[in-house]
Design a protein around this motif. Structure first.
Motif, short mmCIF file in Angstrom:
data_model
loop_
_atom_site.label_atom_id
_atom_site.label_comp_id
_atom_site.label_asym_id
_atom_site.label_seq_id
_atom_site.Cartn_x
_atom_site.Cartn_y
_atom_site.Cartn_z
N ARG A 16 -2.46 0.46 9.15
CA ARG A 16 -3.57 0.23 10.07
C ARG A 16 -4.60 -0.70 9.42
O ARG A 16 -5.09 -0.44 8.33
CB ARG A 16 -4.23 1.55 10.45
CG ARG A 16 -3.33 2.46 11.28
CD ARG A 16 -3.98 3.80 11.54
NE ARG A 16 -3.07 4.73 12.18
CZ ARG A 16 -3.33 6.02 12.38
NH1 ARG A 16 -4.48 6.53 11.98
NH2 ARG A 16 -2.42 6.79 12.95
N GLY A 17 -4.93 -1.75 10.11
CA GLY A 17 -5.92 -2.70 9.61
C GLY A 17 -5.46 -3.53 8.44
O GLY A 17 -6.29 -4.17 7.77
N VAL A 18 -4.14 -3.52 8.14
CA VAL A 18 -3.67 -4.26 6.98
C VAL A 18 -3.64 -5.77 7.23
O VAL A 18 -3.55 -6.57 6.31
CB VAL A 18 -2.27 -3.76 6.57
CG1 VAL A 18 -1.21 -4.27 7.53
CG2 VAL A 18 -1.93 -4.16 5.14
N GLY A 19 -3.75 -6.15 8.51
CA GLY A 19 -3.70 -7.57 8.83
C GLY A 19 -4.86 -8.34 8.23
O GLY A 19 -4.69 -9.49 7.77
N ARG A 20 -6.06 -7.74 8.19
CA ARG A 20 -7.22 -8.44 7.64
C ARG A 20 -7.07 -8.70 6.14
O ARG A 20 -7.31 -9.83 5.68
CB ARG A 20 -8.50 -7.66 7.93
CG ARG A 20 -8.79 -7.50 9.41
CD ARG A 20 -10.16 -6.89 9.64
NE ARG A 20 -11.22 -7.82 9.30
CZ ARG A 20 -12.52 -7.53 9.38
NH1 ARG A 20 -12.90 -6.32 9.77
NH2 ARG A 20 -13.43 -8.43 9.06
N PRO A 21 -6.67 -7.70 5.34
CA PRO A 21 -6.47 -8.01 3.92
C PRO A 21 -5.37 -9.05 3.67
O PRO A 21 -5.51 -9.90 2.79
CB PRO A 21 -6.10 -6.65 3.30
CG PRO A 21 -6.68 -5.65 4.22
CD PRO A 21 -6.57 -6.25 5.58
N VAL A 22 -4.29 -8.98 4.47
CA VAL A 22 -3.21 -9.95 4.28
C VAL A 22 -3.69 -11.36 4.61
O VAL A 22 -3.43 -12.33 3.87
CB VAL A 22 -1.99 -9.57 5.14
CG1 VAL A 22 -0.94 -10.68 5.10
CG2 VAL A 22 -1.39 -8.26 4.64
#
Length: 416
Positions: A16-22
């Motif tokens: 969840r929400g890993v798209g922003r760090p990637v």
């Protein structure tokens, strides 16, 4: 349905929400590729065919990064703000310095360390994490890739499904590891960038002190303006009504001769009370903000205070130009309160007031030949004067040995 949804949420929680760090890591890799291009460009332009060319090729990359340093810092600030929502404050509260001045500041040197050392290392780690995402994605979709393999190969390797299951399991584990590493690396980069790309603790404290000083100056000015407004309202409103009342009572006492003695006594008492109230209100108005201070300046206002003191007061004022209204008001109240203390507590026969301006400082000295022993902690009003002076970044000192004399010295920042 509720019991089946809970395990599903637990399984997908790491993603969840890993798209922003990637996306943040990918952007960092792109920026560092730009830094790498800046570093490599001098080597491509200057082939080390001679010693001077070798020296130039060694020094040019650092010079190139120094020239592009402010732009790289702005790009990194934008990356943290847009990808992670982290706003790293600029270490330069005003205008951004040029490349040469940028290198001469501690903040510029910290940023250079980030662009040449920490940034590339973090970008390398980010590139490895992105490769891990790619490998994990390829591993978990291995069954789909196998369908692209010719049928004859699959017939010749009957155990490929077992190996594909192992690869899928390894890819799934790698996905979870990549998700955790993405968040951890983003947090690490944020901490490093906050220290190297933002202001230091000392710079933040200095900026905070400047902000507090500015806000305090605004508050002092606002209080002084409010005091002036109250003085005008009292002078133009309540005081004028009292004067009109006293005049009417005086006329009534003079013209109404056939009044009973009791009524005349009441009118006389009311007339006397009205005049005393007017005098008290006049003193209160002068204490708030005397009109002469605003109209004629500090010299005239202090002379007026000295004239009302019931002992000889020598006034010496040397003011080539008027200070700001706030400083004038503080100096006036210092002199007024100090002379009041002389009358009440000093048992003095004379006093002296000196007001002089030395460059950016207004010096106020009040002395007397009294019994001395004045102590700011003794409740004689000196503590309040010290607070009033400190509110404008001034200093107050008292020299009052037992037996006298007493000298009160105040230094105020004199703003034109």
């Amino acid at each position: 349905m509720h019991t089946t949804a809970r395990p599903a949420r637990a399984i997908t929680r790491p993603f969840r929400g890993v798209g922003r760090p990637v996306a943040f890591l990918a952007t960092g890799v792109l920026i560092q590729l730009g830094v790498l291009l800046v570093l490599a460009l001098p080597w491509m332009l200057f082939v080390p065919a001679a010693m001077w060319a070798v020296l130039l090729a060694v020094l040019a990359p650092s010079a190139a990064v120094a020239l592009a340093g402010p732009l790289l810092t702005a790009a990194q600030h934008g990356r943290f703000r847009t990808r992670l929502g982290v706003d790293i404050p600029s270490p330069y509260p005003g205008r951004r310095p040029g490349p040469r001045a940028w290198l001469q500041t501690p903040a510029g040197r910290r940023q250079l360390v980030y662009h040449l050392l920490d940034g590339p290392l973090l970008a390398l780690a980010a590139a490895l994490v992105l490769l891990m995402w790619t490998a994990a994605g390829a591993a978990v979709t291995v069954y789909g890739w196998l369908w692209l393999v010719p049928l004859d190969w699959r017939v010749d390797h009957p155990g490929y499904t077992t190996w594909a299951a192992y690869v899928t399991a390894a890819g799934t584990a790698l996905l979870y590891l990549a998700a955790w590493l993405s968040g951890a690396l983003s947090r690490l980069d944020t901490r490093v960038a906050t220290v190297l790309l933002g202001p230091s603790r000392e710079e933040r404290l200095a900026r905070r002190v400047d902000d507090l000083t500015e806000s305090r100056a605004g508050l002092v000015a606002a209080v002084d303006a409010e005091r002036r407004r109250i003085e005008r309202d009292l002078h133009d409103g309540a005081q004028q009504r009292l004067v009109s009342l006293a005049v009417n009572l005086g006329l009534a006492r003079a013209t109404l001769g056939d009044l009973p003695e009791d009524a005349r006594r009441v009118i006389d008492e009311a007339h006397r009370e009205a005049k005393e109230t007017i005098e008290e209100l006049s003193g209160l108005v002068r204490g708030l903000h005397p009109a002469v201070l605003e109209d004629r300046g500090l010299d005239a206002a202090i002379s007026g205070v000295a004239a009302r003191v019931p002992l000889p007061v020598r006034v010496k004022a040397d003011l080539p130009s008027r200070p700001s209204p706030t400083i004038e008001a503080v100096a006036y109240f210092v002199v007024s309160e100090a002379l009041t203390n002389v009358v009440k507590h000093a048992e003095a026969s004379r006093a002296e007031v000196t007001v002089e301006r030395f460059g950016p400082t207004l010096l106020v000295v009040v002395g007397d030949d009294g019994v001395g022993g004045a102590d700011p902690a003794g409740g004689t009003g000196l503590a309040g004067l010290a607070r009033r002076v400190a509110a404008v970044d001034g200093t107050l000192s008292v020299d009052s040995p037992v037996g006298g004399p007493t000298v009160l010295t105040v230094e105020l920042p004199c703003v034109p």
